[in-house]
Design a protein around this motif. Structure first.
Motif, PDB file in Angstrom:
ATOM      1  N   SER A  13       0.822  -1.216   0.000  1.00  0.00           N
ATOM      2  CA  SER A  13       0.000   0.000   0.000  1.00  0.00           C
ATOM      3  C   SER A  13       0.855   1.265   0.000  1.00  0.00           C
ATOM      4  O   SER A  13       0.324   2.367   0.051  1.00  0.00           O
ATOM      5  CB  SER A  13      -0.910   0.018   1.249  1.00  0.00           C
ATOM      6  OG  SER A  13      -0.133   0.003   2.438  1.00  0.00           O
ATOM      7  N   GLY A  14       2.188   1.123  -0.047  1.00  0.00           N
ATOM      8  CA  GLY A  14       3.074   2.274  -0.020  1.00  0.00           C
ATOM      9  C   GLY A  14       3.217   2.914  -1.383  1.00  0.00           C
ATOM     10  O   GLY A  14       2.685   2.450  -2.397  1.00  0.00           O
ATOM     11  N   LEU A  15       4.015   4.017  -1.408  1.00  0.00           N
ATOM     12  CA  LEU A  15       4.187   4.762  -2.648  1.00  0.00           C
ATOM     13  C   LEU A  15       4.937   3.949  -3.702  1.00  0.00           C
ATOM     14  O   LEU A  15       4.630   4.034  -4.890  1.00  0.00           O
ATOM     15  CB  LEU A  15       4.926   6.069  -2.363  1.00  0.00           C
ATOM     16  CG  LEU A  15       4.117   7.178  -1.672  1.00  0.00           C
ATOM     17  CD1 LEU A  15       4.990   8.381  -1.414  1.00  0.00           C
ATOM     18  CD2 LEU A  15       2.916   7.570  -2.528  1.00  0.00           C
ATOM     19  N   LEU A  16       5.934   3.180  -3.275  1.00  0.00           N
ATOM     20  CA  LEU A  16       6.705   2.416  -4.255  1.00  0.00           C
ATOM     21  C   LEU A  16       5.842   1.417  -5.022  1.00  0.00           C
ATOM     22  O   LEU A  16       6.178   1.041  -6.143  1.00  0.00           O
ATOM     23  CB  LEU A  16       7.852   1.687  -3.557  1.00  0.00           C
ATOM     24  CG  LEU A  16       9.105   2.516  -3.234  1.00  0.00           C
ATOM     25  CD1 LEU A  16      10.144   1.667  -2.532  1.00  0.00           C
ATOM     26  CD2 LEU A  16       9.686   3.123  -4.498  1.00  0.00           C
ATOM     27  N   ALA A  17       4.756   1.006  -4.419  1.00  0.00           N
ATOM     28  CA  ALA A  17       3.863   0.071  -5.102  1.00  0.00           C
ATOM     29  C   ALA A  17       3.144   0.735  -6.274  1.00  0.00           C
ATOM     30  O   ALA A  17       2.579   0.043  -7.125  1.00  0.00           O
ATOM     31  CB  ALA A  17       2.839  -0.499  -4.123  1.00  0.00           C
ATOM     32  N   LYS A  18       3.162   2.050  -6.328  1.00  0.00           N
ATOM     33  CA  LYS A  18       2.502   2.782  -7.421  1.00  0.00           C
ATOM     34  C   LYS A  18       3.391   2.924  -8.645  1.00  0.00           C
ATOM     35  O   LYS A  18       2.959   3.465  -9.653  1.00  0.00           O
ATOM     36  CB  LYS A  18       2.074   4.176  -6.937  1.00  0.00           C
ATOM     37  CG  LYS A  18       1.102   4.152  -5.761  1.00  0.00           C
ATOM     38  CD  LYS A  18      -0.200   3.469  -6.117  1.00  0.00           C
ATOM     39  CE  LYS A  18      -1.179   3.506  -4.942  1.00  0.00           C
ATOM     40  NZ  LYS A  18      -2.454   2.818  -5.265  1.00  0.00           N
ATOM     41  N   GLY A  19       4.637   2.452  -8.555  1.00  0.00           N
ATOM     42  CA  GLY A  19       5.485   2.438  -9.729  1.00  0.00           C
ATOM     43  C   GLY A  19       6.360   3.663  -9.895  1.00  0.00           C
ATOM     44  O   GLY A  19       6.559   4.458  -8.971  1.00  0.00           O
ATOM     45  N   PRO A  20       6.929   3.839 -11.098  1.00  0.00           N
ATOM     46  CA  PRO A  20       7.886   4.915 -11.361  1.00  0.00           C
ATOM     47  C   PRO A  20       7.356   6.323 -11.081  1.00  0.00           C
ATOM     48  O   PRO A  20       8.112   7.195 -10.669  1.00  0.00           O
ATOM     49  CB  PRO A  20       8.201   4.740 -12.853  1.00  0.00           C
ATOM     50  CG  PRO A  20       7.960   3.286 -13.112  1.00  0.00           C
ATOM     51  CD  PRO A  20       6.800   2.920 -12.244  1.00  0.00           C
ATOM     52  N   SER A  21       6.058   6.550 -11.326  1.00  0.00           N
ATOM     53  CA  SER A  21       5.532   7.894 -11.066  1.00  0.00           C
ATOM     54  C   SER A  21       5.592   8.238  -9.587  1.00  0.00           C
ATOM     55  O   SER A  21       5.734   9.413  -9.214  1.00  0.00           O
ATOM     56  CB  SER A  21       4.092   8.002 -11.569  1.00  0.00           C
ATOM     57  OG  SER A  21       3.252   7.048 -10.923  1.00  0.00           O
ATOM     58  N   ALA A  22       5.515   7.219  -8.715  1.00  0.00           N
ATOM     59  CA  ALA A  22       5.641   7.461  -7.280  1.00  0.00           C
ATOM     60  C   ALA A  22       7.064   7.884  -6.927  1.00  0.00           C
ATOM     61  O   ALA A  22       7.276   8.749  -6.070  1.00  0.00           O
ATOM     62  CB  ALA A  22       5.254   6.211  -6.497  1.00  0.00           C
ATOM     63  N   VAL A  23       8.049   7.282  -7.590  1.00  0.00           N
ATOM     64  CA  VAL A  23       9.445   7.675  -7.365  1.00  0.00           C
ATOM     65  C   VAL A  23       9.667   9.100  -7.863  1.00  0.00           C
ATOM     66  O   VAL A  23      10.355   9.899  -7.208  1.00  0.00           O
ATOM     67  CB  VAL A  23      10.400   6.693  -8.073  1.00  0.00           C
ATOM     68  CG1 VAL A  23      11.854   7.140  -7.898  1.00  0.00           C
ATOM     69  CG2 VAL A  23      10.213   5.289  -7.525  1.00  0.00           C
ATOM     70  N   LEU A  24       9.091   9.422  -9.014  1.00  0.00           N
ATOM     71  CA  LEU A  24       9.211  10.782  -9.536  1.00  0.00           C
ATOM     72  C   LEU A  24       8.625  11.792  -8.553  1.00  0.00           C
ATOM     73  O   LEU A  24       9.210  12.856  -8.305  1.00  0.00           O
ATOM     74  CB  LEU A  24       8.500  10.885 -10.889  1.00  0.00           C
ATOM     75  CG  LEU A  24       8.481  12.277 -11.545  1.00  0.00           C
ATOM     76  CD1 LEU A  24       9.893  12.777 -11.801  1.00  0.00           C
ATOM     77  CD2 LEU A  24       7.681  12.241 -12.849  1.00  0.00           C
ATOM     78  N   HIS A  25       7.465  11.446  -7.964  1.00  0.00           N
ATOM     79  CA  HIS A  25       6.872  12.341  -6.969  1.00  0.00           C
ATOM     80  C   HIS A  25       7.767  12.467  -5.747  1.00  0.00           C
ATOM     81  O   HIS A  25       7.979  13.569  -5.221  1.00  0.00           O
ATOM     82  CB  HIS A  25       5.500  11.828  -6.527  1.00  0.00           C
ATOM     83  CG  HIS A  25       5.088  12.377  -5.188  1.00  0.00           C
ATOM     84  ND1 HIS A  25       5.272  11.670  -4.005  1.00  0.00           N
ATOM     85  CD2 HIS A  25       4.545  13.570  -4.829  1.00  0.00           C
ATOM     86  CE1 HIS A  25       4.871  12.411  -2.991  1.00  0.00           C
ATOM     87  NE2 HIS A  25       4.412  13.551  -3.466  1.00  0.00           N
ATOM     88  N   ALA A  26       8.313  11.351  -5.263  1.00  0.00           N
ATOM     89  CA  ALA A  26       9.158  11.395  -4.071  1.00  0.00           C
ATOM     90  C   ALA A  26      10.380  12.273  -4.298  1.00  0.00           C
ATOM     91  O   ALA A  26      10.793  13.032  -3.414  1.00  0.00           O
ATOM     92  CB  ALA A  26       9.584   9.977  -3.687  1.00  0.00           C
TER      93      ALA A  26
END
Length: 373
Positions: free
Chosen positions: A179-192
């Motif tokens: 349920s974390g951000l990394l589970a959302k894929g590359p766009s989550a890393v871009l946001h972080a």
């Protein structure tokens, strides 16, 4: 000669293959531009650090399995050369224009789309500690951070001695779950990454506020017109302008990433980009206010210097007028004519001296009363 030409062609081919395969095949190590490379699946790091080629292979293999959907690789590089980045660029299908920008740096902050890849350029800012602000003080130090975000990979390219993403990566991995951000894929890393960069902007603005307050106090202090250094004001203004060039162009791209029409960003992540855009708007407003305030302080300081110079000129003029009286009188009596008033009077000398003193004292009091002395 034909044999020599064939040997030269073979050598050139081997060199070209070596350049293409270099950092694509070899894991990170001493002297390598690859800082870290890993595969993430279901929000968790899958396996140990590997080479970019191995990461691409793992992701491709994971996508063949039902439980491997959503896997992606994250490759971090620091100041790679064109030859070092060529193999990675070819393997992940990066656009040549974006690759050129990533290798040569010195780019304007932006977010561009190349087919199914988002290419973002961030300016990293570090506040330089200093005991006292001088006309040559470096207040902010800038670097660059480029991010390639595809459907199953993230490639970060960092330029400069600060702005490392290791701490951010470890923090995301520590909080990783389905349920974390990394589970959302590359766009989550871009946001972080964007959130990390903008948070640093906020810290820098807080430190810059102290420098601006110090300059403001110096300009409007009792001796601001004389003691305040225009060079200090101008130097801080240059540093603020450098900060401004890093922040202002990024606002619109962050707002675009939060819009529903942006299909390369996970819908659940778009609302997080809105938060980043809000923080960036706050930083932009503060930087604009710093710039405008420093403009006003620069003009105020120059006006104070002009006023101080005018006061000096009035004092010089007043003293010159006072000294003109004895100069004129003694000049008249120094002409040595035989028939002159009071020339042979018994009390002529003390009378003339007394008259000179009385006139000078009267002029001095008049100038003091009018604020000239």
């Amino acid at each position: 000669m034909s044999m020599i030409n064939s040997l030269r062609a073979a050598v050139r081919t081997n060199r070209r293959r070596s350049a293409v395969g270099g950092y694509d095949a070899v894991p990170m190590g001493a002297g390598s531009a690859v800082v870290d490379c890993a595969v993430y699946q279901h929000g968790k790091r899958n396996g140990e650090t590997c080479s970019p080629r191995e990461a691409a292979r793992r992701v491709k293999a994971a996508h063949q399995l039902p439980e491997g959907k959503g896997s992606f690789s994250w490759i971090g590089l620091h100041e790679p050369t064109e030859a070092e980045f060529e193999g990675i660029a070819q393997r992940f299908g990066l656009h040549p224009l974006a690759v050129e920008d990533a290798v040569h740096a010195h780019q304007r902050p932006k977010v561009e789309r190349y087919d199914d890849v988002l290419f973002a350029v961030f300016k990293t800012i570090r506040y330089v500690e200093h005991d006292q602000l001088t006309p040559t003080s470096e207040v902010v130090e800038t670097g660059e951070l480029m991010v390639f975000a595809g459907r199953d990979f993230v490639i970060t390219v960092r330029h400069g001695g600060h702005g490392s993403l290791q701490e951010l990566r470890h923090r995301l991995e520590a909080d990783a779950d389905e349920s974390g951000l990394l589970a959302k894929g590359p766009s989550a890393v871009l946001h972080a990454i964007a959130d990390h960069v903008v948070d640093n902007y906020l810290l820098v603005t807080e430190r810059l506020q102290n420098d601006v307050d110090e300059i403001e106090y110096g300009v409007f202090s009792a001796k601001g017109g004389r003691s305040a250094d225009v060079g200090r004001v101008y130097q801080l203004k240059r540093e603020v302008l450098e900060f401004k060039r890093a922040v202002v162009p990024l606002l619109r791209p962050m707002q675009q990433l939060s819009e529903p029409l942006q299909r390369l960003v996970d819908p659940d992540i778009q609302k997080y980009f809105r938060d980043v855009a809000d923080h960036l708007a706050r930083v932009t407003e503060q930087v604009h206010s710093f710039d405008e305030l420093l403009n006003s302080l620069l003009q105020a300081n120059l006006a104070q210097v002009s006023v101080a110079q005018n006061e000096d000129m009035r004092k010089i003029t007043a003293w010159a007028a006072i000294f003109a009286v004895p100069t004129m009188i003694t000049g008249v009596y120094g002409m040595n004519f035989e028939y002159m008033p009071e020339l042979h009077h018994k009390y002529g000398y003390p009378m003339v001296l007394g008259g000179i003193v009385l006139i000078c004292v009267g002029m001095y009091r008049g100038f003091r009363r009018n604020g000239w002395l």
